[in-house]
Motif scaffolding. Structure first.
Motif, PDB file in Angstrom:
ATOM      1  N   MET A 187       0.858  -1.147   0.128  1.00 21.56           N
ATOM      2  CA  MET A 187      -0.125  -0.197   0.139  1.00 21.56           C
ATOM      3  C   MET A 187       0.921   1.187  -0.153  1.00 21.56           C
ATOM      4  O   MET A 187       2.152   1.256   0.545  1.00 21.56           O
ATOM      5  CB  MET A 187      -0.879  -0.006   1.204  1.00 21.56           C
ATOM      6  CG  MET A 187      -1.783  -1.123   1.483  1.00 21.56           C
ATOM      7  SD  MET A 187      -2.957  -1.043   2.804  1.00 21.56           S
ATOM      8  CE  MET A 187      -4.117   0.305   2.187  1.00 21.56           C
ATOM      9  N   THR A 188       0.246   2.273  -0.378  1.00 23.44           N
ATOM     10  CA  THR A 188       1.085   3.559  -0.361  1.00 23.44           C
ATOM     11  C   THR A 188       0.198   4.688   0.068  1.00 23.44           C
ATOM     12  O   THR A 188      -1.073   4.495   0.332  1.00 23.44           O
ATOM     13  CB  THR A 188       1.677   3.902  -2.117  1.00 23.44           C
ATOM     14  OG1 THR A 188       0.735   4.620  -2.662  1.00 23.44           O
ATOM     15  CG2 THR A 188       2.255   2.701  -2.639  1.00 23.44           C
ATOM     16  N   ASN A 189       0.923   5.903   0.570  1.00 18.00           N
ATOM     17  CA  ASN A 189      -0.072   6.699   0.999  1.00 18.00           C
ATOM     18  C   ASN A 189      -0.740   7.879  -0.136  1.00 18.00           C
ATOM     19  O   ASN A 189      -1.076   8.968  -0.042  1.00 18.00           O
ATOM     20  CB  ASN A 189       0.974   7.520   2.003  1.00 18.00           C
ATOM     21  CG  ASN A 189       2.166   8.499   1.083  1.00 18.00           C
ATOM     22  OD1 ASN A 189       2.367   8.144   0.001  1.00 18.00           O
ATOM     23  ND2 ASN A 189       2.833   9.104   2.126  1.00 18.00           N
ATOM     24  N   LEU A 190      -0.332   7.325  -1.481  1.00 14.84           N
ATOM     25  CA  LEU A 190      -0.964   7.941  -2.651  1.00 14.84           C
ATOM     26  C   LEU A 190      -2.193   7.212  -3.117  1.00 14.84           C
ATOM     27  O   LEU A 190      -2.939   7.590  -4.239  1.00 14.84           O
ATOM     28  CB  LEU A 190      -0.012   8.360  -3.608  1.00 14.84           C
ATOM     29  CG  LEU A 190       1.109   9.248  -3.277  1.00 14.84           C
ATOM     30  CD1 LEU A 190       2.158   9.448  -4.381  1.00 14.84           C
ATOM     31  CD2 LEU A 190       0.449  10.677  -2.806  1.00 14.84           C
ATOM     32  N   GLU A 191      -2.625   6.075  -2.370  1.00 11.29           N
ATOM     33  CA  GLU A 191      -3.688   5.389  -3.058  1.00 11.29           C
ATOM     34  C   GLU A 191      -4.665   5.225  -1.856  1.00 11.29           C
ATOM     35  O   GLU A 191      -4.165   4.986  -0.636  1.00 11.29           O
ATOM     36  CB  GLU A 191      -3.124   3.749  -3.320  1.00 11.29           C
ATOM     37  CG  GLU A 191      -2.050   3.901  -4.575  1.00 11.29           C
ATOM     38  CD  GLU A 191      -1.394   2.368  -4.493  1.00 11.29           C
ATOM     39  OE1 GLU A 191      -1.640   1.858  -5.441  1.00 11.29           O
ATOM     40  OE2 GLU A 191      -0.713   2.111  -3.746  1.00 11.29           O
ATOM     41  N   VAL A 192      -5.952   4.987  -2.148  1.00  8.71           N
ATOM     42  CA  VAL A 192      -7.010   4.687  -1.454  1.00  8.71           C
ATOM     43  C   VAL A 192      -7.600   3.278  -1.752  1.00  8.71           C
ATOM     44  O   VAL A 192      -8.425   2.937  -2.699  1.00  8.71           O
ATOM     45  CB  VAL A 192      -8.148   5.535  -1.488  1.00  8.71           C
ATOM     46  CG1 VAL A 192      -9.230   5.233  -0.336  1.00  8.71           C
ATOM     47  CG2 VAL A 192      -7.298   6.893  -1.228  1.00  8.71           C
ATOM     48  N   ASN A 193      -6.879   2.229  -1.023  1.00  6.75           N
ATOM     49  CA  ASN A 193      -7.284   0.804  -1.509  1.00  6.75           C
ATOM     50  C   ASN A 193      -7.686  -0.194  -0.339  1.00  6.75           C
ATOM     51  O   ASN A 193      -7.726  -1.365  -0.214  1.00  6.75           O
ATOM     52  CB  ASN A 193      -6.269   0.034  -2.413  1.00  6.75           C
ATOM     53  CG  ASN A 193      -4.941   0.061  -1.796  1.00  6.75           C
ATOM     54  OD1 ASN A 193      -4.715   0.432  -0.597  1.00  6.75           O
ATOM     55  ND2 ASN A 193      -3.881  -0.430  -2.493  1.00  6.75           N
TER      56      ASN A 193
END
Length: 250
Positions: A187-193
């Motif tokens: 996960m990254t802090n630029l994705e909402v998953n």
């Protein structure tokens, strides 16, 4: 450096913090033996709820009670400083031995304060502790290189749990025992998953991250999870009394 006097009772692994924000009329439980800190105007809320406070910290600009009339130790800080009052309260609690923090009055109201408070959950998690922000039917916490284990509980209606990466990248993210399973995800802090997973009636669940920091938001009807695999280390520092020299005042 302003400091509270030496503790009059043994250190506690649990600290309850009263902040100055919204309380939403929800009942508040203070665990037996918990160390209680009020962040400035949070003292008024604690007093209204009949909770005895061990330390009050802040610049005393938001409490309606004069400092001389507060029936607890006080730590006076200047109005211009780097740390918000809540972070000063956390530093005092950590120094007193607390590694688990329950914070009330830190969600809602000014969105910039709410973002700051959520960042502070990540700071505590990065040191191997855990901090819970309670408010408006939700709990916000963070976990770093460890796991949160929720015991099995009754779920009579939908109970949501959402997960976000606070660090640039979070690796080895797993969600087990929830409606949707996640296995070894990145996960990254630029994705909402990781939005709106759900607890399952009568089933225990686990949220873990191998490397990185996750922000976790869950319904307050769910039980408090156990922090597994974390190791407390370091300290949060002393309450700040100065403004960073990088800041230029005009």
């Amino acid at each position: 450096m302003p400091q509270p006097s030496s503790p009059s009772r043994p250190s506690s692994p649990v600290c309850v913090v009263f902040a100055a924000g919204d309380y939403y009329g929800a009942p508040i439980a203070v665990p037996r033996g918990a160390f209680v800190v009020a962040a400035d105007g949070g003292y008024d809320h604690a007093r209204a709820l009949g909770v005895d406070v061990d330390v009050v910290v802040g610049d005393f600009d938001s409490t309606s009670t004069p400092r001389v009339a507060i029936g607890a130790r006080t730590v006076a800080l200047p109005s211009e400083k780097d740390d918000p009052d809540l972070l000063s309260a956390l530093k005092i609690g950590w120094r007193h031995g607390a590694r688990e923090f329950h914070v009330h009055g830190a969600l809602g109201g000014r969105v910039d304060h709410t973002i700051s408070n959520i960042q502070q959950t990540a700071l505590v998690a990065a040191h191997g502790g855990i901090m819970y922000l309670h408010g408006d039917g939700r709990v916000v916490t963070a976990v770093a290189d460890a796991a949160l284990e929720f015991p099995a509980h009754a779920v009579p209606s939908t109970q949501y749990v959402s997960v976000f990466s606070h660090t640039d990248v979070a690796r080895g993210v797993c969600e087990d025992g929830l409606k949707y399973r996640l296995d070894d995800a990145r996960m990254t802090n630029l994705e909402v998953n990781g939005l709106s997973n759900e607890f399952v009636d009568g089933l225990g669940s686990r949220i873990s991250v191998a490397q990185g920091v996750l922000i976790v938001v869950f319904d307050d009807a769910a039980p408090t999870p156990a922090l597994v695999g974390a190791r407390a280390h370091g300290d949060l520092g002393e309450p700040s009394i100065e403004v960073t020299p990088a800041l230029v005042r005009r």
